[in-house]
Design an enzyme around this catalytic site. Structure first.
Site, PDB file in Angstrom:
ATOM      1  N   ASP A 195       0.819  -1.199   0.000  1.00 44.99           N
ATOM      2  CA  ASP A 195       0.000   0.000   0.000  1.00 44.99           C
ATOM      3  C   ASP A 195       0.862   1.262   0.000  1.00 44.99           C
ATOM      4  O   ASP A 195       1.482   1.597   1.009  1.00 44.99           O
ATOM      5  CB  ASP A 195      -0.904  -0.022   1.243  1.00 44.99           C
ATOM      6  N   ASP A 234      -1.985   5.712  -5.013  1.00 42.05           N
ATOM      7  CA  ASP A 234      -2.391   4.906  -3.857  1.00 42.05           C
ATOM      8  C   ASP A 234      -2.791   3.499  -4.295  1.00 42.05           C
ATOM      9  O   ASP A 234      -3.912   3.255  -4.711  1.00 42.05           O
ATOM     10  CB  ASP A 234      -3.553   5.591  -3.138  1.00 42.05           C
TER      11      ASP A 234
END
Length: 365
Positions: A52, A239
């Site tokens: 992430d 992201d």
């Protein structure tokens, strides 16, 4: 004294959660769509993690956690490793959906396999003692944060930055490839210490990072079918932990306004595609202008199919550009990254960071 090699690369294959993701959940939170394997401890214990770029902490469930959401995943045991180091520092992290709590520890982290292996001594991570039910069916055991140190809730140095400071990488970069075919396996890869030229076409274009917590770059607007669309947002965040592309309600309306056959579903909170997934050939490309350059997505990438209430696949299609985000930033999640190979680099001496983008190539089967 145990020695670790200096300079190297590691490649982690990524897999995708097989079930379609609910559009409303995609809008509201980070979803665990892409995950890969890493190891903690000596001897190494394997975990699956969601890689992430929108988070900076790495955590896994502890054997001390007996919540159902921990019991369905691999758990870390403090007594099973000779390189475990405890601290007394607690942590709590609340996400868009779900929360975890535990304590910070240090351990040897191993990435990759065979000749492409990196061992990171004294890596800070979170041992989760309490995990909300939101993680019960998560496709990964925990999270692997790739953001900047400033974003860390645990106040630990993220693994990528630890690799750099210890001289473990051939180059101060990591790269993320998500297969343009969202149904393909493997779904992609994360590479530490270099780039894989087989995963992109053309050249990598480098863009300065303008705010070093998230990987944030300058945004100059959008384009629909080649026509410029002015946006309120002036920055974009890369992201990999967000499934869709999250924008403000105003910017979502501006982007979709010029697309015939796309209508806002007020109850669902998304834009639906008239005619469903069979009508994608009639839709235009949508692009975002990043640092003055245009990065386009074909309809198959900026849309996604929906599941029926029983879990059966339906022909319903929605736009993956979903309202509900911040007025000033666009979050470019996995739908964008399936079109564009992204490379992340940081210069320790000058404290400058860049994101590189190149057109993602189809992975040979």
């Amino acid at each position: 004294m145990k020695s670790f090699k200096t300079g190297g690369q590691a490649v982690v294959a990524l897999h995708r959660k097989s079930a379609q993701l609910d559009a409303v959940a995609s809008r509201a939170s980070k979803n665990v769509a892409y995950f890969g394997v890493f190891q903690l401890g000596t001897p190494p214990k394997q975990f699956t993690g969601c890689f992430d770029t929108g988070s900076s902490d790495t955590w896994v469930p502890s054997t001390s956690c007996v919540n159902p959401s921990c019991m369905t995943h691999n758990r870390y045991s403090t007594t099973a490793s000779s390189t475990f180091n405890a601290t007394t520092h607690p942590f709590e992290i609340t996400y868009g959906t779900g929360a975890v709590a535990g304590s910070v520890a240090y351990e040897t982290l191993t990435m990759g396999s065979g000749d492409a292996t990196i061992k990171v001594p004294h890596q800070g991570f979170g041992m989760v003692y309490d995990s909300s039910m939101d993680f019960l069916s998560a496709s990964c055991d925990g999270l692997f944060g790739l953001g900047f140190p400033q974003l860390s809730n645990m106040r630990t140095l993220p693994a990528f930055f630890n690799m750099m400071t210890q001289g473990l990488l051939d180059a101060p970069t990591f790269a993320i490839y998500l297969n343009p075919n969202p149904a393909a396996e493997p779904a992609g890869e994360v590479q530490f210490g270099g780039m894989n030229t087989a995963r992109f076409t053309g050249t990598v274009v480098w863009t300065p990072v303008i705010e070093k917590s998230y990987w944030t770059v300058a945004l100059g607007g959008a384009k629909v079918n080649g026509q410029f669309v002015s946006l309120q947002a002036t920055t974009a965040i890369m992201d990999s932990g967000t499934t869709a592309i999250l924008v403000s309600a105003t910017d979502a309306a501006a982007i979709h306004a010029g697309i015939p056959g796309v209508a806002y579903d007020r109850q669902g909170g998304y834009y639906s595609i008239t005619g469903g997934c069979d009508s994608l050939s009639s839709l235009p490309d949508i692009a975002f202008v990043i640092d003055g350059k245009t990065y386009s997505m074909p309809p198959v990438q900026w849309t996604q199919s929906m599941q029926g209430s029983t879990g059966d696949a339906t022909n319903q299609c929605i736009s993956a550009i979903i309202p509900g985000g911040d007025d000033h930033s666009v979050i470019l999640g996995d739908n964008f990254m399936r079109s564009w190979y992204t490379v992340y680099t940081y210069d320790i001496k000058t404290r400058t960071a860049y994101v590189g983008l190149a057109e993602a190539a189809a992975m040979a089967q």
